[in-house]
Design an enzyme around this catalytic site. Structure first.
Site, PDB file in Angstrom:
ATOM      1  N   ARG A 190     -28.760  54.271 -79.949  1.00 21.12           N
ATOM      2  CA  ARG A 190     -28.597  53.409 -81.115  1.00 21.12           C
ATOM      3  C   ARG A 190     -29.573  52.242 -81.084  1.00 21.12           C
ATOM      4  NH1 ARG A 190     -22.043  53.528 -81.734  1.00 21.12           N
ATOM      5  NH2 ARG A 190     -21.995  55.518 -82.817  1.00 21.12           N
ATOM      6  N   GLU A 207     -28.647  63.789 -80.755  1.00 21.31           N
ATOM      7  CA  GLU A 207     -27.845  64.527 -81.715  1.00 21.31           C
ATOM      8  C   GLU A 207     -27.595  65.966 -81.275  1.00 21.31           C
ATOM      9  OE1 GLU A 207     -26.095  63.370 -84.095  1.00 21.31           O
ATOM     10  OE2 GLU A 207     -26.882  61.355 -83.849  1.00 21.31           O
ATOM     11  N   THR A 253     -19.844  67.805 -78.147  1.00 20.04           N
ATOM     12  CA  THR A 253     -19.662  67.187 -76.825  1.00 20.04           C
ATOM     13  C   THR A 253     -19.228  65.737 -77.023  1.00 20.04           C
ATOM     14  OG1 THR A 253     -21.528  68.489 -76.068  1.00 20.04           O
ATOM     15  CG2 THR A 253     -20.854  66.689 -74.657  1.00 20.04           C
ATOM     16  N   LEU A 281     -23.374  72.186 -70.401  1.00 21.51           N
ATOM     17  CA  LEU A 281     -23.110  71.742 -71.782  1.00 21.51           C
ATOM     18  C   LEU A 281     -22.689  72.889 -72.693  1.00 21.51           C
ATOM     19  CD1 LEU A 281     -25.859  69.156 -72.852  1.00 21.51           C
ATOM     20  CD2 LEU A 281     -23.401  68.826 -72.870  1.00 21.51           C
ATOM     21  N   GLY A 282     -22.963  74.135 -72.283  1.00 22.64           N
ATOM     22  CA  GLY A 282     -22.641  75.278 -73.143  1.00 22.64           C
ATOM     23  C   GLY A 282     -23.631  75.405 -74.291  1.00 22.64           C
ATOM     24  N   TYR A 284     -27.070  68.583 -90.833  1.00 21.95           N
ATOM     25  CA  TYR A 284     -26.491  67.417 -90.178  1.00 21.95           C
ATOM     26  C   TYR A 284     -27.542  66.658 -89.346  1.00 21.95           C
ATOM     27  CZ  TYR A 284     -24.407  64.667 -86.566  1.00 21.95           C
ATOM     28  OH  TYR A 284     -24.162  63.640 -85.723  1.00 21.95           O
ATOM     29  N   ASP A 314     -20.505  65.504 -90.520  1.00 16.35           N
ATOM     30  CA  ASP A 314     -20.002  66.283 -89.388  1.00 16.35           C
ATOM     31  C   ASP A 314     -18.484  66.389 -89.536  1.00 16.35           C
ATOM     32  OD1 ASP A 314     -19.024  63.775 -88.710  1.00 16.35           O
ATOM     33  OD2 ASP A 314     -19.951  63.702 -86.721  1.00 16.35           O
ATOM     34  N   CYS A 335      -6.406  50.142 -90.366  1.00 16.23           N
ATOM     35  CA  CYS A 335      -7.545  50.663 -91.117  1.00 16.23           C
ATOM     36  C   CYS A 335      -7.931  49.731 -92.271  1.00 16.23           C
ATOM     37  CB  CYS A 335      -7.189  52.041 -91.662  1.00 16.23           C
ATOM     38  SG  CYS A 335      -8.467  52.734 -92.697  1.00 16.23           S
ATOM     39  N   CYS A 393      -6.931  54.048 -99.786  1.00 12.81           N
ATOM     40  CA  CYS A 393      -7.028  55.412 -99.241  1.00 12.81           C
ATOM     41  C   CYS A 393      -6.050  56.347 -99.948  1.00 12.81           C
ATOM     42  CB  CYS A 393      -6.726  55.385 -97.740  1.00 12.81           C
ATOM     43  SG  CYS A 393      -6.616  57.039 -97.023  1.00 12.81           S
TER      44      CYS A 393
HETATM   45  S1  SF4 Z   1      -6.011  58.253 -93.449  1.00 15.68           S
HETATM   46 FE1  SF4 Z   1      -6.804  56.603 -94.755  1.00 15.68          FE
HETATM   47  S2  SF4 Z   1      -5.697  54.782 -94.088  1.00 15.68           S
HETATM   48 FE2  SF4 Z   1      -5.443  56.309 -92.493  1.00 15.68          FE
HETATM   49  S3  SF4 Z   1      -7.101  55.910 -91.039  1.00 15.68           S
HETATM   50 FE3  SF4 Z   1      -7.850  57.472 -92.476  1.00 15.68          FE
HETATM   51  S4  SF4 Z   1      -8.897  56.311 -94.064  1.00 15.68           S
HETATM   52 FE4  SF4 Z   1      -7.610  54.863 -92.960  1.00 15.68          FE
END
Ligand code: SF4
Length: 358
Positions: A31, A43, A49, A86-87, A126, A144, A208, A214
């Site tokens: 990073r 990557e 892994t 690592l396979g 990816y 991913d 979260c 969400c």
């Molecule tokens: S389901 Fe929704 S609220 Fe729960 S961790 Fe994932 S993004 Fe956050």
């Protein structure tokens, strides 16, 4: 889905994600670089892994091959040896082939766009998106397993993620919310969030930052998303390796078939079903003249499409001619145990030899 997520002026998803990532990101060696070679290495190593497991491999590769030219000039056996454990050995072979292509045909310069990167051997959508965004700041989303899960839950996308054609729904959503100014942090953040907060079992919804918007949290559908229907059909296979030994030497051969191609193994009898000893031993050369020291197994070893049940039959041979003759008849090469340690081998053989005492 509501338009509130896609307001181009105030993009709450993008802002929350990058703010979260700036405080939560782990300090990892790949990073702190924009070098496409090192990002590509990390990557490929980290696919399938965990970071803790992949880190020593990454460090070893960078130490042995600091540039793409160094990796290109290595021999394949050396690369496979470094990859041992690592396979998915086809990745190591592709890694080596692509390094040679970039070194020889592109003068060591990786293509600087998603479109150019995705044409290279072993670089799929990816990895191409990861290199293009991390190294060249191209706003192309990475997807991913962690991203599928988080995006599916947050935006309430119910298309089956096992069906490749549904990827475009996820791409469409992510193309709308990805940061054009900082696609690198956006992509690294979304993968990290899926890996550490929106986890498969027991996502940390209470901590979260996306909770209030969400979809899955509002509908209590965390355990139903993402939808993933297709199950990989796993085939059972029994492998009986004969570990012949005489005076500190054994015989092995390099595989040329698809799984474990390029790795070294002992002489084997392979069958779809287990074989009892009465049926097996007549198929094992010199099992009646050599001394059977032990029979170990079955050791279960999982591959993506196969469940292997591996057995090891240790036979000590009395005469040096026996080992020579077997090596000729079976097309194997004689190695000392010290030499065996330097050969790239499947993990199940490495593990077995670490346990066995000779
Ligand atoms: S389901 Fe929704 S609220 Fe729960 S961790 Fe994932 S993004 Fe956050």
């Amino acid at each position: 889905m509501s338009d509130k997520y896609f307001n181009p002026i105030d993009n709450p998803f993008n802002n929350s994600l990058i703010t979260w990532y700036s405080s939560a990101k782990r300090d990892l060696p790949w990073r702190n670089t924009k070098d496409p070679y090192k990002i590509w290495l990390s990557e490929i190593i980290l696919q399938q892994t965990r970071i803790e497991q992949g880190m020593p491999y990454y460090n070893r590769f960078v130490e042995h091959y600091p540039t793409v030219h160094d990796l290109a000039n290595a021999n394949q056996q050396e690369v496979l040896k470094l990859w041992e454990g690592l396979g998915y050995y086809s990745r190591a072979r592709n890694l080596h082939a692509t390094a040679q292509y970039v070194s020889q045909e592109l003068d060591g310069q990786f293509p600087n766009s998603y479109a150019g990167l995705v044409k290279l051997k072993g670089i799929g959508p990816y990895t191409a998106a990861a290199i293009a965004s991390f190294s060249f700041d191209e706003p192309v989303p990475v997807i991913d397993g962690n991203v599928f899960r988080f995006v599916s839950r947050y935006f309430g996308i119910k298309e089956d993620i096992a069906d490749a054609k549904n990827r475009k729904h996820f791409e469409k959503v992510l193309n709308e919310v990805i940061s054009k100014e900082n696609p690198s942090d956006f992509n690294q953040g979304i993968m990290e969030f899926g890996a550490t907060v929106c986890t498969p079992a027991n996502p940390s919804c209470n901590e979260c930052v996306f909770q209030s918007t969400c979809y899955a949290f509002a509908k209590n559908e965390q355990s139903n998303l993402p939808v993933k229907s297709k199950k990989v059909k796993v085939k059972d296979q029994s492998i009986y390796y004969t570990v012949y030994e005489h005076a500190g030497n054994t015989i092995m051969k390099q595989r040329t078939e698809s799984i474990w191609n390029g790795l070294f193994e002992f002489h084997s009898v392979v069958n779809d079903k287990p074989i009892d000893h009465e049926t097996l031993l007549p198929q094992v050369p010199l099992s009646n003249t050599g001394e059977i020291k032990e029979i170990v197994g079955p050791v279960k070893h999982l591959l993506s499409h196969r469940r292997l049940w591996v057995h090891f039959i240790h036979i000590e041979l009395e005469k040096p001619e026996d080992l020579k003759q077997l090596s000729k008849e079976l097309g194997l090469t004689i190695y000392s145990w010290e030499e065996v340690l330097t050969l790239p081998r499947p993990k199940v053989i490495v593990n077995h030899l670490q346990r066995a005492v000779f």
